[in-house]
Design a protein around this motif. Structure first.
Motif, PDB file in Angstrom:
ATOM      1  N   GLU A  41      34.649 -13.612 -18.871  1.00 26.82           N
ATOM      2  CA  GLU A  41      34.248 -15.007 -18.754  1.00 26.82           C
ATOM      3  C   GLU A  41      35.418 -15.973 -18.882  1.00 26.82           C
ATOM      4  O   GLU A  41      35.244 -17.183 -18.742  1.00 26.82           O
ATOM      5  CB  GLU A  41      33.194 -15.331 -19.811  1.00 26.82           C
ATOM      6  N   ASP A 107      27.062 -18.981 -13.415  1.00 32.80           N
ATOM      7  CA  ASP A 107      25.995 -17.995 -13.241  1.00 32.80           C
ATOM      8  C   ASP A 107      25.598 -17.488 -14.624  1.00 32.80           C
ATOM      9  O   ASP A 107      26.362 -16.776 -15.282  1.00 32.80           O
ATOM     10  CB  ASP A 107      26.511 -16.839 -12.364  1.00 32.80           C
ATOM     11  N   THR A 114      23.406 -14.779  -7.169  1.00 38.06           N
ATOM     12  CA  THR A 114      23.882 -16.138  -7.426  1.00 38.06           C
ATOM     13  C   THR A 114      25.405 -16.222  -7.365  1.00 38.06           C
ATOM     14  O   THR A 114      25.968 -17.120  -6.726  1.00 38.06           O
ATOM     15  CB  THR A 114      23.383 -16.639  -8.794  1.00 38.06           C
ATOM     16  N   THR A 115      26.100 -15.289  -8.008  1.00 33.72           N
ATOM     17  CA  THR A 115      27.568 -15.314  -8.003  1.00 33.72           C
ATOM     18  C   THR A 115      28.117 -15.136  -6.592  1.00 33.72           C
ATOM     19  O   THR A 115      29.028 -15.871  -6.171  1.00 33.72           O
ATOM     20  CB  THR A 115      28.127 -14.218  -8.920  1.00 33.72           C
ATOM     21  N   VAL A 132      33.683 -20.240  -9.926  1.00 35.29           N
ATOM     22  CA  VAL A 132      32.469 -19.578 -10.384  1.00 35.29           C
ATOM     23  C   VAL A 132      32.743 -18.915 -11.733  1.00 35.29           C
ATOM     24  O   VAL A 132      33.661 -18.102 -11.863  1.00 35.29           O
ATOM     25  CB  VAL A 132      31.990 -18.517  -9.377  1.00 35.29           C
ATOM     26  N   THR A 134      30.961 -16.523 -14.237  1.00 38.00           N
ATOM     27  CA  THR A 134      29.834 -15.600 -14.357  1.00 38.00           C
ATOM     28  C   THR A 134      29.708 -15.122 -15.791  1.00 38.00           C
ATOM     29  O   THR A 134      30.609 -14.453 -16.307  1.00 38.00           O
ATOM     30  CB  THR A 134      30.021 -14.391 -13.418  1.00 38.00           C
TER      31      THR A 134
END
Length: 322
Positions: A41, A107, A114-115, A132, A134
């Motif tokens: 992350e 996400d 979605t990602t 992005v 995730t």
């Protein structure tokens, strides 16, 4: 008469005992702020697949605007919202080349694509404009918004829902609301999109039970947490960078009631808040389960105030950004 007095005393005793039990339960079940990130992350992917570290909200800003989009299983609804947002942002940049922005799609541990859908926008517009984040596990909408906000570069930070219920060009309205506030030397201000002007129409379309739940929720918000804001739940809120750092650093609630805690924190810090009417359309596919979600939110509202009263939660005042 003596029997009546005994009954009244017993009821007062039960009420006092119940209050003590609720206070103890609120204190003992209070979770702390969880800012721990999984290793994955900490990074975003560029269009070429290179991993790069996210910046920190504690760093000085390097973009005019950050748009944080929390997304949980939004592969179907999110493209409509992102297409509208990117068209608006790109046109605004063409008209004013000094305007810089980024969109951070968070996400929230989705089980769909979605990602992958969000990364298409990274490939199209570059990772400088669309990133992005995730999350390895689902945190809840509040947790997703917080993680995205803490990774942003904007002087201003906009929270925008992935369903596109609010017209993105209404950003100009909430910006105007922000400018009208006295931010003071610390540059603290929040501008909230509001659907309060649509309430009469929405009541006419709702069942009596859902209307009762809505007004009950509004009462709990007013009684326990936030005064003076008619619509705390609209997912279209604009923060100065300093206000975002001050509020999100203290945020505990990660589910649906996080907006209320954010505004409660802001009012405790005496951060000026504007409420601005925006265009809003209900979009099918809401993740809210009408009864159980409202019940959870009601419990969270009561516990927010009690946990601050008992000292289980404390306001954190971080160092401001430059």
């Amino acid at each position: 008469m003596d029997i009546l007095c005994d009954i009244v005393q017993a009821l007062f005793a039960l009420a006092a005992l119940g209050l003590i039990v609720v206070l103890v339960a609120a204190h003992l079940t209070a979770g702390m702020v969880n800012l721990t990130r999984h290793e994955n992350e900490k990074y975003f992917l560029t269009a070429t697949g290179e991993r790069k570290p996210f910046p920190s909200l504690h760093d000085p800003f390097s973009r005019e605007l950050s748009v944080v989009v929390p997304a949980y299983n939004e592969e179907l609804r999110m493209p409509v919202m992102l297409d509208e947002a990117m068209q608006y942002l790109e046109n605004r940049q063409k008209q004013n080349p000094s305007f810089t922005y980024e969109v951070i799609v968070v996400d929230d541990g989705s089980r769909d694509k979605t990602t992958e859908v969000a990364l298409r926008y990274t490939n199209k517009y570059s990772a400088d404009k669309v990133r992005v984040l995730t999350l390895v596990k689902n945190r809840g909408k509040g947790g997703a918004v917080r993680m995205g906000t803490l990774s942003s570069r904007g002087k201003l930070i906009l929270m925008a829902d992935a369903d596109g219920a609010t017209k993105f060009s209404d950003l100009e309205k909430v910006e105007a609301g922000l400018k009208d506030l006295n931010t003071g030397p610390e540059n603290l201000a929040i501008s909230c999109g509001s659907r309060a002007h649509l309430e009469k129409d929405s009541v006419a379309q709702r069942s009596m039970f859902r209307t009762f739940l809505m007004y009950g929720f509004h009462f709990l918000v007013w009684f326990f947490c936030v005064r003076g804001i008619k619509d705390t739940q609209c997912g279209f809120k604009l923060f100065t960078r300093e206000a975002a750092l001050k509020t999100f650093s203290s945020l505990h609630v990660e589910r649906w009631a996080f907006d209320v805690e954010l505004l409660y924190i802001a009012q405790c810090f005496k951060i000026p808040i504007a409420e601005v009417a925006v265009n809003w359309t209900e979009i099918e596919g809401s993740k809210l389960v009408p009864f159980w979600s409202w019940l959870q939110m009601g419990q969270d509202l009561i516990f927010i105030r009690l946990r601050y009263i008992t000292g289980a939660w404390k306001l954190h005042s971080p160092h401001k950004t430059d």
